[in-house]
Motif scaffolding. Structure first.
Motif, mmCIF file in Angstrom:
data_model
loop_
_atom_site.group_PDB
_atom_site.id
_atom_site.type_symbol
_atom_site.label_atom_id
_atom_site.label_comp_id
_atom_site.label_asym_id
_atom_site.label_seq_id
_atom_site.Cartn_x
_atom_site.Cartn_y
_atom_site.Cartn_z
ATOM 1 N N ALA A 21 0.838 -1.214 0.000
ATOM 2 C CA ALA A 21 0.000 0.000 0.000
ATOM 3 C C ALA A 21 0.860 1.245 0.000
ATOM 4 N N LEU A 22 1.943 1.239 0.782
ATOM 5 C CA LEU A 22 2.830 2.400 0.813
ATOM 6 C C LEU A 22 3.534 2.573 -0.532
ATOM 7 N N ALA A 23 3.975 1.485 -1.141
ATOM 8 C CA ALA A 23 4.633 1.574 -2.450
ATOM 9 C C ALA A 23 3.685 2.164 -3.488
ATOM 10 N N GLU A 24 2.417 1.783 -3.437
ATOM 11 C CA GLU A 24 1.440 2.320 -4.382
ATOM 12 C C GLU A 24 1.226 3.817 -4.139
ATOM 13 N N ARG A 25 1.162 4.234 -2.866
ATOM 14 C CA ARG A 25 1.008 5.668 -2.549
ATOM 15 C C ARG A 25 2.248 6.459 -2.968
ATOM 16 N N ASP A 26 3.424 5.856 -2.766
ATOM 17 C CA ASP A 26 4.667 6.501 -3.214
ATOM 18 C C ASP A 26 4.645 6.709 -4.725
ATOM 19 N N ASN A 27 4.216 5.679 -5.454
ATOM 20 C CA ASN A 27 4.125 5.799 -6.908
ATOM 21 C C ASN A 27 3.196 6.943 -7.309
ATOM 22 N N ARG A 28 2.012 6.988 -6.679
ATOM 23 C CA ARG A 28 1.039 8.041 -7.022
ATOM 24 C C ARG A 28 1.616 9.425 -6.756
ATOM 25 N N MET A 29 2.225 9.590 -5.589
ATOM 26 C CA MET A 29 2.772 10.895 -5.240
ATOM 27 C C MET A 29 3.894 11.288 -6.201
ATOM 28 N N ARG A 30 4.778 10.356 -6.480
ATOM 29 C CA ARG A 30 5.889 10.645 -7.385
ATOM 30 C C ARG A 30 5.385 10.978 -8.794
ATOM 31 N N PHE A 31 4.439 10.193 -9.272
ATOM 32 C CA PHE A 31 3.883 10.399 -10.607
ATOM 33 C C PHE A 31 3.244 11.784 -10.723
ATOM 34 N N VAL A 32 2.412 12.133 -9.760
ATOM 35 C CA VAL A 32 1.740 13.442 -9.782
ATOM 36 C C VAL A 32 2.764 14.570 -9.744
ATOM 37 N N ARG A 33 3.743 14.451 -8.884
ATOM 38 C CA ARG A 33 4.779 15.496 -8.785
ATOM 39 C C ARG A 33 5.568 15.634 -10.078
ATOM 40 N N GLU A 34 5.965 14.493 -10.672
ATOM 41 C CA GLU A 34 6.773 14.549 -11.887
ATOM 42 C C GLU A 34 5.992 15.139 -13.054
ATOM 43 N N VAL A 35 4.713 14.816 -13.158
ATOM 44 C CA VAL A 35 3.889 15.416 -14.208
ATOM 45 C C VAL A 35 3.747 16.920 -13.949
ATOM 46 N N LYS A 36 3.452 17.285 -12.717
ATOM 47 C CA LYS A 36 3.270 18.697 -12.352
ATOM 48 C C LYS A 36 4.535 19.515 -12.644
ATOM 49 N N GLU A 37 5.700 18.946 -12.309
ATOM 50 C CA GLU A 37 6.961 19.666 -12.481
ATOM 51 C C GLU A 37 7.497 19.599 -13.905
ATOM 52 N N GLY A 38 6.791 18.906 -14.798
ATOM 53 C CA GLY A 38 7.225 18.806 -16.184
ATOM 54 C C GLY A 38 8.359 17.820 -16.411
ATOM 55 N N LYS A 39 8.659 16.995 -15.415
ATOM 56 C CA LYS A 39 9.717 15.998 -15.554
ATOM 57 C C LYS A 39 9.237 14.762 -16.307
ATOM 58 N N LEU A 40 7.932 14.568 -16.324
ATOM 59 C CA LEU A 40 7.345 13.425 -17.012
ATOM 60 C C LEU A 40 6.310 13.953 -17.993
ATOM 61 N N LEU A 41 6.606 13.822 -19.283
ATOM 62 C CA LEU A 41 5.722 14.318 -20.330
ATOM 63 C C LEU A 41 4.892 13.162 -20.871
ATOM 64 N N LEU A 42 3.642 13.137 -20.474
ATOM 65 C CA LEU A 42 2.767 12.033 -20.856
ATOM 66 C C LEU A 42 2.552 11.965 -22.361
ATOM 67 N N HIS A 43 2.455 13.115 -23.005
ATOM 68 C CA HIS A 43 2.161 13.131 -24.439
ATOM 69 C C HIS A 43 3.302 12.573 -25.282
ATOM 70 N N ALA A 44 4.474 12.394 -24.692
ATOM 71 C CA ALA A 44 5.622 11.886 -25.438
ATOM 72 C C ALA A 44 5.667 10.356 -25.467
ATOM 73 N N HIS A 45 4.675 9.707 -24.886
ATOM 74 C CA HIS A 45 4.690 8.252 -24.765
ATOM 75 C C HIS A 45 3.392 7.631 -25.255
ATOM 76 N N THR A 46 3.491 6.375 -25.661
ATOM 77 C CA THR A 46 2.306 5.531 -25.790
ATOM 78 C C THR A 46 2.063 4.948 -24.398
ATOM 79 N N ARG A 47 0.938 4.314 -24.212
ATOM 80 C CA ARG A 47 0.655 3.684 -22.916
ATOM 81 C C ARG A 47 1.748 2.674 -22.560
ATOM 82 N N ALA A 48 2.091 1.812 -23.496
ATOM 83 C CA ALA A 48 3.104 0.782 -23.245
ATOM 84 C C ALA A 48 4.473 1.394 -22.958
ATOM 85 N N SER A 49 4.862 2.392 -23.740
ATOM 86 C CA SER A 49 6.187 2.990 -23.515
ATOM 87 C C SER A 49 6.230 3.752 -22.194
ATOM 88 N N LEU A 50 5.098 4.320 -21.789
ATOM 89 C CA LEU A 50 5.055 5.020 -20.506
ATOM 90 C C LEU A 50 5.213 4.025 -19.354
#
Length: 129
Positions: A21-50
């Protein structure tokens, strides 16, 4: 088998569930932060590549976690959504810490009981000699 040989898992059966459960929450928090900060660009990937990219970046690959990141509500990327994700992660971490502490206390008590039993047997044997 003695408690010290089994480790904390002997007295902490909920440990793996809480760690996941903690690992899943860590993933969510990290994912949201990286998208917000522009470190992870979702539009640059397909679902599989992401998904491959997330694994390569060290995201925990729990049974439901990675795929669920791609299905999160857009509202979680707002400032109050980010605060919600962070609070959920903090609660999961606190629950894990409390549970681990209680299990460690139980393990210590079990080991003490074993030591006392051995000392009692030793005293009885010495009295017989």
């Amino acid at each position: 088998m003695a408690v010290e040989e089994q480790g904390i898992e002997a007295v902490w059966p909920e440990g793996p569930r809480l760690k996941q459960a903690l690992a899943e929450r860590d993933n969510r928090m990290r994912f949201v932060r990286e998208v917000k900060e522009g470190k992870l660009l979702l539009h640059a990937h397909t679902r599989a590549s992401l998904l491959d990219h997330l694994k390569a970046q060290g995201y925990a690959d729990t049974p439901s976690s990675l795929a669920s990141l791609l299905e999160m509500s857009a509202s979680l990327f707002t400032s109050d959504g980010i605060a919600q994700v962070e609070a959920e992660r903090d609660r999961a971490n606190e629950e894990l810490s409390r549970s681990r502490g209680a299990a460690a206390d139980a393990a210590r008590r079990a080991v003490r009981a074993q030591v006392e039993a051995v000392e009692g047997r030793k005293q009885r044997l010495e009295a017989e000699v």
